[in-house]
Design an enzyme around this catalytic site. Structure first.
Site, PDB file in Angstrom:
ATOM      1  N   CYS A 383       0.838  -1.200   0.000  1.00 51.92           N
ATOM      2  CA  CYS A 383       0.000   0.000   0.000  1.00 51.92           C
ATOM      3  C   CYS A 383       0.874   1.252   0.000  1.00 51.92           C
ATOM      4  O   CYS A 383       1.474   1.558  -1.020  1.00 51.92           O
ATOM      5  CB  CYS A 383      -1.009  -0.046   1.134  1.00 51.92           C
ATOM      6  SG  CYS A 383      -2.463   0.940   0.744  1.00 51.92           S
ATOM      7  N   HIS A 509      -3.696  -5.046   0.239  1.00 48.17           N
ATOM      8  CA  HIS A 509      -3.129  -5.573   1.492  1.00 48.17           C
ATOM      9  C   HIS A 509      -3.189  -7.101   1.513  1.00 48.17           C
ATOM     10  O   HIS A 509      -4.154  -7.674   2.038  1.00 48.17           O
ATOM     11  CB  HIS A 509      -3.923  -5.031   2.685  1.00 48.17           C
ATOM     12  CG  HIS A 509      -3.735  -3.572   2.910  1.00 48.17           C
ATOM     13  ND1 HIS A 509      -2.850  -3.066   3.825  1.00 48.17           N
ATOM     14  CD2 HIS A 509      -4.323  -2.508   2.322  1.00 48.17           C
ATOM     15  CE1 HIS A 509      -2.899  -1.746   3.807  1.00 48.17           C
ATOM     16  NE2 HIS A 509      -3.781  -1.376   2.899  1.00 48.17           N
ATOM     17  N   GLU A 511      -1.685  -9.069   3.377  1.00 51.62           N
ATOM     18  CA  GLU A 511      -1.614  -9.591   4.748  1.00 51.62           C
ATOM     19  C   GLU A 511      -2.998  -9.877   5.331  1.00 51.62           C
ATOM     20  O   GLU A 511      -3.112 -10.652   6.286  1.00 51.62           O
ATOM     21  CB  GLU A 511      -0.837  -8.609   5.645  1.00 51.62           C
ATOM     22  CG  GLU A 511      -1.551  -7.317   6.042  1.00 51.62           C
ATOM     23  CD  GLU A 511      -1.455  -6.198   5.011  1.00 51.62           C
ATOM     24  OE1 GLU A 511      -1.166  -6.484   3.837  1.00 51.62           O
ATOM     25  OE2 GLU A 511      -1.686  -5.029   5.374  1.00 51.62           O
TER      26      GLU A 511
HETATM   27  N1  GLN Z   1      -1.989   6.724   2.627  1.00 46.92           N
HETATM   28  C1  GLN Z   1      -2.086   5.945   1.433  1.00 46.92           C
HETATM   29  C2  GLN Z   1      -3.452   6.105   0.754  1.00 46.92           C
HETATM   30  O1  GLN Z   1      -4.405   6.467   1.390  1.00 46.92           O
HETATM   31  C3  GLN Z   1      -1.781   4.488   1.706  1.00 46.92           C
HETATM   32  C4  GLN Z   1      -2.769   3.830   2.621  1.00 46.92           C
HETATM   33  C5  GLN Z   1      -2.270   2.542   3.209  1.00 46.92           C
HETATM   34  O2  GLN Z   1      -1.066   2.276   3.243  1.00 46.92           O
HETATM   35  N2  GLN Z   1      -3.179   1.743   3.755  1.00 46.92           N
HETATM   36  O3  GLN Z   1      -3.576   5.833  -0.406  1.00 46.92           O
END
Ligand code: GLN
Length: 537
Positions: A383, A509, A511
């Site tokens: 992410c 994600h 995970e």
């Molecule tokens: N801050 C980034 C976004 O909102 C990544 C979010 C995250 O790592 N869950 O796109």
């Protein structure tokens, strides 16, 4: 068979591990062939934990249907290998929000809306919701917080009413407590347990089973004493010793016959003993590693490892799969600089740059990524970690000096990562990111494709920003490929670097989908790459 309900409450202190006990019991019942789900009711006012700082509450776990939930739901999924949903996590805020919205719509015209019966009715409705789907033989509800807390009272009251309405043998209450060990006296103490059971009883709920957390075995005489004072049978005083790993707890609970006590209390139909072969096989591999790797986890919440719970657990699953001990080295991204990055990372076999929000620690993440890119160290970005990899590449390979994410620098001339179009109008914070499962198409011949072994995948998301496709051609020409794309929107989901042994980053994600029985392929292959890297150095 009519759905049976198990309520798990806690006393004496928080952090006793109600989530793990609930998940372990669920596992034992599932391994006997019952269909089980677990839900968590949290007594705080936030509608969900999505707006909480990870320092405050640990990781926010996202379900397939896009609910931002308590991290215990992650344990439920990892133990049971079945997905949860929005219905599995309810907060006081959500209950009140519903009741107040109804009130405004006129649902209670003429009536005074009160905690009892209106709030407790709504709690009861939600306690029964999953059971009414007909999908489950057993619904376990974990009540967050401790008995005696003002904010837990409506939940305990709802449990009291519901037990009465359901009738005998249809529900059972398991109360988790602590037996503190007094070193000076050289013994375990039962008084806090007596008091917390008394508090629960005063609220009209008599527990059927006590699970007593303890650092030492509980002598029989003490079990008798607890049984006597707390109105439970001696065989319902269950010892829960500190475990080497949370994944031992189902076996420890089996030894203490927690599942048998529940089955007899609920008069559940007889089933064969739990089939825990695959679980035991996992534990065998987990406990007998033949290799070890050091993996740096670079993030800004590293002081509280719970903020990265699912990542840590995914490494445990992937490590066991590879019969490899994964040593995580926590690196505070704020502390990483051009000068110290080599000394911090030079003996790492792999580096993971974690998800996150906001500016703090951003620079350090870029430094870490530059170092692993240049030194061929296996890299895994998740992410924000993927967004950082894109910005680093733009700055240091494409030569776009001020390249950035507009999250960190809204005025950058090179918005490599930019807010998604449908996010720009949104002003409300809670539950408004791009959340939950979306499909992704992996390019044949890519590393991602070979890792998953298929082209169509579905993964969970939690973000507002995305890779800016205006820069895609330049990236690909310079050796950074977009190998995973959302087929409907064209959003970049996976990037990977050519001419690097293992440099893969995902906007989603992974995970959140790793479980004991289904370790996530990206983690499995990343650990494998780290093992190979370690061998070659
Ligand atoms: N801050 C980034 C976004 O909102 C990544 C979010 C995250 O790592 N869950 O796109």
């Amino acid at each position: 068979m009519a759905t049976k309900y198990i309520f798990v409450t806690g006393g004496v202190t928080s952090s006793l591990g109600k989530g793990i006990i609930s998940a372990s019991l669920a596992k034992l019942l599932q391994a006997r062939g019952f269909s089980v789900t677990i839900q968590k009711f949290d007594p705080y006012i936030n509608i969900d934990p999505g707006t909480l700082n990870p320092y405050e509450h640990g990781e926010c776990f996202v379900t397939e249907d896009g609910a931002e939930t308590d991290l215990d739901l992650g344990h439920y999924e990892r133990f049971l290998n079945t997905p949860t949903s929005q219905a599995n996590n309810v907060t006081t805020g959500r209950i009140y929000y519903h009741v107040i919205t109804q009130e405004r719509e006129g649902a209670y015209l003429g009536k005074t809306v009160q905690v009892i019966p209106h709030i407790t009715d709504e709690i009861k409705r939600r306690l029964l919701l999953l059971g009414e789907s007909g999908e489950f033989d057993i619904v376990i509800t974990e009540i967050g917080g401790c008995v005696g807390d003002i904010e837990s009272l409506p939940f305990i009251e709802a449990v009291r009413q519901l037990r009465w309405e359901l009738g005998v043998n249809e529900s059972c209450v398991i109360h988790l407590t602590l037996l503190p060990y007094l070193k000076a006296a050289g013994e375990l103490k039962t008084k806090p347990t007596q008091h917390s059971v008394r508090t629960l009883s005063e609220a009209g709920v008599q527990p059927d089973i006590l699970v007593c957390r303890s650092e030492h075995p509980i002598p029989t005489e003490m079990r008798k004493k607890i049984a006597l004072f707390c109105n439970v049978k001696i065989n319902s005083v269950i010892e829960s010793l500190d475990a080497e790993t949370i994944y031992d707890v189902p076996l420890l609970m089996r030894k203490e016959k927690l599942d048998e006590r529940v089955i007899s209390k609920l008069k559940l139909p007889h089933r064969a003993d739990p089939d825990l072969d695959s679980w035991k096989e996992f534990l065998g591999r987990l406990k007998n590693p033949t290799a070890a790797v050091n993996i740096a986890l670079v993030g800004k919440y590293v002081e509280l490892p719970d903020a990265y719970k699912s990542i840590v657990e995914s490494f445990i699953h992937a490590g066991a799969y590879n019969e490899c001990k994964v040593n995580i080295k926590w690196i505070q991204s704020e502390h990483v600089t051009d000068e110290n990055v080599a000394s911090l990372l030079h003996n790492m076999d792999g580096v993971l740059v974690a998800p996150g929000f906001g500016e703090r620690g951003f620079r350090g993440k870029l430094e870490a990524i530059r170092y692993v890119r240049e030194n061929n160290i296996p890299f895994f970005g998740i992410c924000l970690g993927m967004q950082c990899a894109a910005v680093e590449f733009a700055r240091n390979v494409l030569g776009l000096q001020d390249a950035a994410s507009t999250e960190m620098n809204p005025n950058t001339p090179h918005p490599i990562i930019d807010m998604m179009a449908d996010q720009k109008e949104i002003t409300q914070k809670g539950g408004t990111m791009r959340l939950g499962a979306y499909t992704c198409e992996l390019k044949k011949g890519s590393k991602a494709y070979s890792i998953y072994g298929k082209s169509k995948i579905s993964e969970r998301h939690r973000h507002r920003y995305e890779f800016n496709n205006k820069y895609l051609a330049d990236f690909e020409q310079a050796g950074m490929q977009a190998t995973g794309i959302n087929p409907e929107t064209g959003l970049v989901e996976v990037i990977e670097l050519q001419n690097h042994p293992w440099f893969v980053a995902a906007q989603y994600h992974p995970e959140l989908k790793s479980t004991v029985l289904n370790p996530h392929p990206l983690f499995v292959k990343f650990v494998k790459a780290a093992i190979n890297f370690g061998k070659s150095n």
